[in-house]
Design a protein around this motif. Structure first.
Motif, short mmCIF file in Angstrom:
data_model
loop_
_atom_site.label_atom_id
_atom_site.label_comp_id
_atom_site.label_asym_id
_atom_site.label_seq_id
_atom_site.Cartn_x
_atom_site.Cartn_y
_atom_site.Cartn_z
N ILE A 192 0.67 -0.86 0.08
CA ILE A 192 0.17 -0.24 -0.41
C ILE A 192 1.28 1.47 -0.29
O ILE A 192 0.55 1.95 -0.96
CB ILE A 192 -0.77 0.32 1.16
CG1 ILE A 192 -1.57 -1.14 1.32
CG2 ILE A 192 -1.72 1.22 1.39
CD1 ILE A 192 -2.91 -1.27 2.38
N ASP A 215 -6.37 2.67 4.45
CA ASP A 215 -6.48 1.08 4.18
C ASP A 215 -5.10 0.75 5.25
O ASP A 215 -4.55 -0.39 5.54
CB ASP A 215 -5.84 0.64 2.15
CG ASP A 215 -7.26 1.15 1.44
OD1 ASP A 215 -8.09 1.67 2.14
OD2 ASP A 215 -7.03 1.06 0.36
N ASP A 247 -8.37 -3.62 -4.36
CA ASP A 247 -8.88 -3.96 -3.22
C ASP A 247 -7.53 -3.74 -2.53
O ASP A 247 -6.19 -5.09 -2.63
CB ASP A 247 -9.48 -5.18 -2.58
CG ASP A 247 -9.51 -4.73 -0.93
OD1 ASP A 247 -10.73 -4.23 -0.94
OD2 ASP A 247 -8.97 -5.08 -0.48
N SER A 248 -7.35 -3.16 -1.29
CA SER A 248 -5.61 -2.31 -0.91
C SER A 248 -5.34 -4.17 0.18
O SER A 248 -4.37 -4.71 -0.13
CB SER A 248 -5.65 -1.63 0.30
OG SER A 248 -5.57 -0.11 -0.77
N SER A 249 -5.94 -4.83 0.59
CA SER A 249 -5.85 -6.07 0.74
C SER A 249 -5.46 -7.32 0.38
O SER A 249 -4.85 -8.25 0.79
CB SER A 249 -7.38 -6.20 2.01
OG SER A 249 -8.50 -6.67 1.15
N MET A 300 -5.03 6.86 0.73
CA MET A 300 -4.64 4.93 0.76
C MET A 300 -4.17 4.68 2.05
O MET A 300 -4.41 4.40 2.65
CB MET A 300 -3.84 4.48 -0.41
CG MET A 300 -4.41 4.34 -1.55
SD MET A 300 -3.51 3.80 -3.12
CE MET A 300 -2.66 2.26 -1.99
N ASN A 348 -6.06 0.38 8.31
CA ASN A 348 -6.33 -0.76 8.93
C ASN A 348 -6.06 -1.97 8.91
O ASN A 348 -5.99 -2.51 9.60
CB ASN A 348 -7.70 -0.35 7.60
CG ASN A 348 -9.19 0.60 7.49
OD1 ASN A 348 -8.78 1.01 8.61
ND2 ASN A 348 -9.57 0.56 6.47
N GLN A 349 -4.95 -2.05 7.80
CA GLN A 349 -4.10 -2.99 8.34
C GLN A 349 -3.43 -3.17 9.43
O GLN A 349 -3.23 -3.74 10.09
CB GLN A 349 -2.89 -3.22 7.04
CG GLN A 349 -3.53 -3.02 5.64
CD GLN A 349 -4.47 -4.29 5.45
OE1 GLN A 349 -4.27 -5.93 5.60
NE2 GLN A 349 -5.39 -4.52 4.61
#
Lengths: 379, 83
Positions: free
Chosen positions: A334, A349, B58-60, A346, A352-353
């Motif tokens: 990312i 994101d 999707d980032s994941s 981003m 979130n990770q």
């Protein structure tokens, strides 16, 4: 003079984070030691919000020197002691002084007189000792960086032939596209050993001179891996992850992950200049990948000491560590994509990770701590 | 867009970024082992594919585990465009 050792194990594991450790591992195997134990590191995370550096047990930062203090060198590795980098020609004692009997000693020597460094390398090889030494990849014919890009890198010397003018060496660190095992001209390699090594990045004028850096690895004849020290890797990991111990003046572990998340969210409104793009695209991409590997490596350590742990906990711990590694790897991707897209959205994101990672690693620490409490080993 | 067309465009991008074997990209071959696509090149490649197809990964999913072949990338794009 011709000298060559044919029995030095060629080592590469994809969870080993850097070329130094990969090269040390080959020499440790040659010494009859297990690098998965000797180079096992504590589970941790560090973040410095002042300058944006991250790390596991020390900060990954662009260095302009190969000289390090004792404090800087000894925040990681339970079974290793690294004395401060020593200028060889000024060293009082040329042979390695064993200060800690329960640790393998890795002495980092530098020498600005190329002849002195070359003589010492020959002396060690002549005594049947493989030598880990640094070179600038710009001078290494086998590498894709040859003649194009500079970069300090470690290789393992196993011999030399002065009549024909070549070294025997190998470089198995495939994570930097290295896979060499053969001979190279002494003159060319020595240029790589004394290179000024200009650094890549935003500030193109910086350098990190190699200064003929080499490492001498040794241990006391009575050195042994004890259960107490193996369990101390776990205990120290728990303390660092729970923020009970500071490293280089910084809180570590779960609190540092929180701080990193908070700091990233604050960056959402910043203007992205070239330096900040470089931080995401190159610095964070590379360092978060290292952290991902460190979780895999810790899982390997857990497997190595599985006989000391309750059998039912080992598979679950390893699955969680692999999962944490995967999410650190996603963070790394990312960060790279954010740098390419120049899209600060981003960051959500990324955070979130980090939330997923925090939960996973908190659970790992709880399980490890539960085990230590059961054995009354919590300090 | 037909799946075959998506695969052909993905192969084109892989062929352009591959460090070796770029004239013979096979859909089910491992990108790292066969074409030298490392983790950095993989993300650069996915960004290029996003632009070509007007999609967002999707980032994941940005891992080598998810996208290790042309087939796995094609399946993902096909699923977004045609489901």
């Amino acid at each position: 003079m011709i000298k060559q050792m044919g029995n030095v194990p060629r080592y590469f594991e994809p969870y080993v984070n850097d070329c130094f450790h990969n090269a040390y591992s080959a020499v440790l195997l040659h010494m009859g030691m297990n690098p998965n134990i000797i180079l096992a590191d504590y589970l941790s995370f560090m973040y410095d919000c002042e300058n944006g550096y991250v790390g596991v047990n020390y900060f990954y930062r662009p260095n302009t020197t190969v000289e390090f203090t004792e404090d800087e060198l000894n925040t990681s590795l339970e079974f290793v002691y690294l004395p401060p980098t020593t200028l060889y020609s000024q060293a009082g004692v040329k042979e390695v002084d064993i200060r800690y009997r329960d640790r393998v000693h890795i002495n980092m020597f530098i020498e600005d007189k190329p002849d002195v460094a070359y003589q010492r390398l020959k002396e060690l090889l002549g005594n049947g000792i493989p030598v880990v030494a640094a070179v600038d990849l710009f001078y290494m014919k086998y590498h894709r960086a040859y003649g194009k890009e500079h970069g300090l890198h470690c290789v393992v010397f196993t011999g030399y032939n002065e009549e024909e003018g070549f070294f025997h060496l190998f470089d198995k660190y495939k994570l930097s596209s290295s896979d060499f095992d053969g001979i190279l001209p002494i003159d060319e390699v020595n240029l790589g050993r004394m290179s000024d090594n200009p650094l890549p990045g935003v500030n193109a004028t910086q350098k990190r001179p190699v200064r003929n850096l080499w490492m001498e690895i040794s241990s006391d004849k009575d050195f042994k891996v004890t259960e107490e020290k193996l369990l101390n890797v776990i205990s120290e990991s728990c303390q660092r992850m729970k923020g009970q111990k500071e490293v280089l003046g910084h809180k570590c572990g779960l609190d540092a992950i929180d701080l990193f998340s908070k700091s990233l969210l604050e960056k959402k409104n910043e203007k992205l200049d070239d330096e900040k793009v470089y931080w995401y695209r190159v610095y964070l991409n590379g360092t978060l990948k290292n952290i991902s590997r460190s979780r895999k490596r810790f899982s390997v350590f857990i497997k190595e000491i599985s006989s000391l742990l309750p059998q039912q906990t080992v598979p679950g711990l390893c699955v969680s560590l692999e999962e944490a590694s995967k999410h650190w790897d996603i963070c790394s991707s990312i960060a790279l994509k954010l740098g390419i897209r120049k899209s600060l959205d981003m960051i959500d994101d990324l955070v979130n990770q980090l939330d997923i990672i925090r939960e996973l690693e908190s659970s790992i620490v709880e399980r490890l701590e539960g085990y230590l409490q059961g054995r009354s080993l919590i300090k | 867009m037909q799946r075959q067309e998506i695969e052909s465009k993905v192969c084109e991008v892989v062929s352009r970024v591959a460090q070796f074997n770029n004239e013979n990209v096979v859909a089910d071959s491992d990108l790292r082992d066969n074409y030298g696509v490392d983790s950095i090149v993989l993300v650069e490649l996915l960004v290029e594919i996003e632009d070509i197809f007007g999609i967002t990964f999707d980032s994941s999913s940005l891992t080598y585990e998810t996208f290790s072949t042309v087939n796995s990338i094609t399946d993902y794009v096909d699923n977004i465009l045609n489901s």
